[in-house]
Design a protein around this motif. Structure first.
Motif, PDB file in Angstrom:
ATOM      1  N   PRO A  43       0.797  -1.232   0.000  1.00 36.08           N
ATOM      2  CA  PRO A  43       0.000   0.000   0.000  1.00 36.08           C
ATOM      3  C   PRO A  43       0.826   1.276   0.000  1.00 36.08           C
ATOM      4  O   PRO A  43       0.344   2.339  -0.376  1.00 36.08           O
ATOM      5  N   HIS A  49      -2.519   4.126  -4.427  1.00 29.84           N
ATOM      6  CA  HIS A  49      -2.960   3.405  -3.234  1.00 29.84           C
ATOM      7  C   HIS A  49      -2.691   4.237  -1.976  1.00 29.84           C
ATOM      8  O   HIS A  49      -3.551   4.362  -1.101  1.00 29.84           O
ATOM      9  N   MET A  53      -5.688   5.505   0.674  1.00 32.34           N
ATOM     10  CA  MET A  53      -5.783   4.883   1.998  1.00 32.34           C
ATOM     11  C   MET A  53      -5.510   5.883   3.115  1.00 32.34           C
ATOM     12  O   MET A  53      -6.176   5.857   4.149  1.00 32.34           O
ATOM     13  N   LEU A  76     -11.450  -2.256   4.941  1.00 31.30           N
ATOM     14  CA  LEU A  76     -10.575  -3.334   5.401  1.00 31.30           C
ATOM     15  C   LEU A  76     -11.189  -4.713   5.196  1.00 31.30           C
ATOM     16  O   LEU A  76     -10.483  -5.725   5.302  1.00 31.30           O
ATOM     17  N   MET A  79     -11.316  -4.939   0.689  1.00 34.73           N
ATOM     18  CA  MET A  79     -10.015  -4.971   0.031  1.00 34.73           C
ATOM     19  C   MET A  79      -9.405  -6.371   0.024  1.00 34.73           C
ATOM     20  O   MET A  79      -8.964  -6.847  -1.033  1.00 34.73           O
ATOM     21  N   ALA A 130     -12.595  -0.239  -2.530  1.00 33.68           N
ATOM     22  CA  ALA A 130     -11.714  -1.104  -1.747  1.00 33.68           C
ATOM     23  C   ALA A 130     -11.469  -2.420  -2.471  1.00 33.68           C
ATOM     24  O   ALA A 130     -10.333  -2.919  -2.516  1.00 33.68           O
ATOM     25  N   HIS A 133      -8.992  -1.829  -5.288  1.00 33.51           N
ATOM     26  CA  HIS A 133      -7.616  -1.724  -4.799  1.00 33.51           C
ATOM     27  C   HIS A 133      -7.090  -3.098  -4.407  1.00 33.51           C
ATOM     28  O   HIS A 133      -5.942  -3.448  -4.691  1.00 33.51           O
ATOM     29  N   HIS A 137      -3.881  -5.283  -5.857  1.00 32.23           N
ATOM     30  CA  HIS A 137      -2.847  -5.826  -4.975  1.00 32.23           C
ATOM     31  C   HIS A 137      -2.668  -7.327  -5.198  1.00 32.23           C
ATOM     32  O   HIS A 137      -1.553  -7.831  -5.331  1.00 32.23           O
ATOM     33  N   ILE A 154      -1.136  -6.793   3.542  1.00 33.15           N
ATOM     34  CA  ILE A 154      -1.865  -5.717   2.865  1.00 33.15           C
ATOM     35  C   ILE A 154      -2.841  -5.038   3.828  1.00 33.15           C
ATOM     36  O   ILE A 154      -2.901  -3.815   3.926  1.00 33.15           O
ATOM     37  N   THR A 158      -2.577  -1.197   5.158  1.00 34.63           N
ATOM     38  CA  THR A 158      -3.700  -0.298   4.901  1.00 34.63           C
ATOM     39  C   THR A 158      -4.237   0.281   6.203  1.00 34.63           C
ATOM     40  O   THR A 158      -4.548   1.473   6.288  1.00 34.63           O
ATOM     41  N   HIS A 162      -4.765   4.159   7.292  1.00 31.97           N
ATOM     42  CA  HIS A 162      -6.043   4.696   7.767  1.00 31.97           C
ATOM     43  C   HIS A 162      -5.877   5.401   9.113  1.00 31.97           C
ATOM     44  O   HIS A 162      -6.371   6.517   9.305  1.00 31.97           O
TER      45      HIS A 162
END
Length: 198
Positions: A43, A49, A53, A76, A79, A130, A133, A137, A154, A158, A162
């Motif tokens: 991220p 990204h 985030m 969360l 994603m 999300a 993204h 990933h 990941i 992330t 956040h």
């Protein structure tokens, strides 16, 4: 520390984070290659990204607690779901376009607010972005990495972004520097628009 110095410190911190993102991106071969570490760093590597985030945390800092919790929990959750699809070989031709649209949308949200946007639209948009993204990933996972450790990395990376956005947003408001959040939103939106239409 007076308010002016705090604002300067926040600007330097933001610049440092972005610079770190670029620096790491330029030297990925020097970083760990196991599943969790690769996932955690991902991220931070791509500016798109990174901006989204961190920006979601900034946006959440100005919302009511329930909506903020729902937004971050949705991101969360969806994603890693998208990452699993990417790992399974699912291909969506417009995933990069969707990610750039998320940049543009977040920039508008930070710059102009979302008070008049229905909550359902906000939450659905967060879930979709999300997942996009995560899909990006997952499809970029190194062949030698452990899939589940990679996804855990990941999610952890992330979450750090956040929380960093939340802290930065609360701090900016504490020192009456909320205008910096709008500046961040404007730059994020312009970045998304430039990459989308370039």
């Amino acid at each position: 520390m007076n308010s002016l110095n705090r604002i300067k410190l926040q600007c330097l911190s933001l610049a440092g984070l972005v610079a770190f993102s670029h620096a790491v991106s330029a030297h990925t071969g020097l970083l760990p290659t196991d599943g969790f570490s690769h996932g955690f760093q991902h991220p931070f590597l791509g500016l798109d990204h990174f901006l989204v985030m961190l920006g979601l945390g900034l946006w959440a800092s100005s919302q009511r607690r329930q909506l903020a919790k729902q937004a971050i929990a949705l991101f969360l959750s969806f994603m890693p779901a998208g990452a699993l699809l990417g790992l399974a070989g699912f291909d969506f031709a417009h995933v990069e376009t969707a990610i750039l649209v998320s940049l543009l949308s977040l920039g508008i949200a930070l710059g102009y607010g979302t008070d008049k946007v229905p909550r359902a639209i906000i939450l659905i948009s967060i879930a979709v972005f999300a997942a996009m993204h995560g899909l990006a990933h997952g499809s970029e996972m190194p062949a030698a990495a452990s899939a589940y450790a990679y996804i855990a990395g990941i999610v952890s990376g992330t979450a750090v972004l956040h929380v960093s956005g939340l802290i930065a947003g609360f701090s900016a408001r504490y020192v009456n520097a909320a205008g910096l959040i709008r500046v961040y939103g404007t730059l994020t939106g312009l970045t998304g628009a430039w990459l989308l239409f370039a």
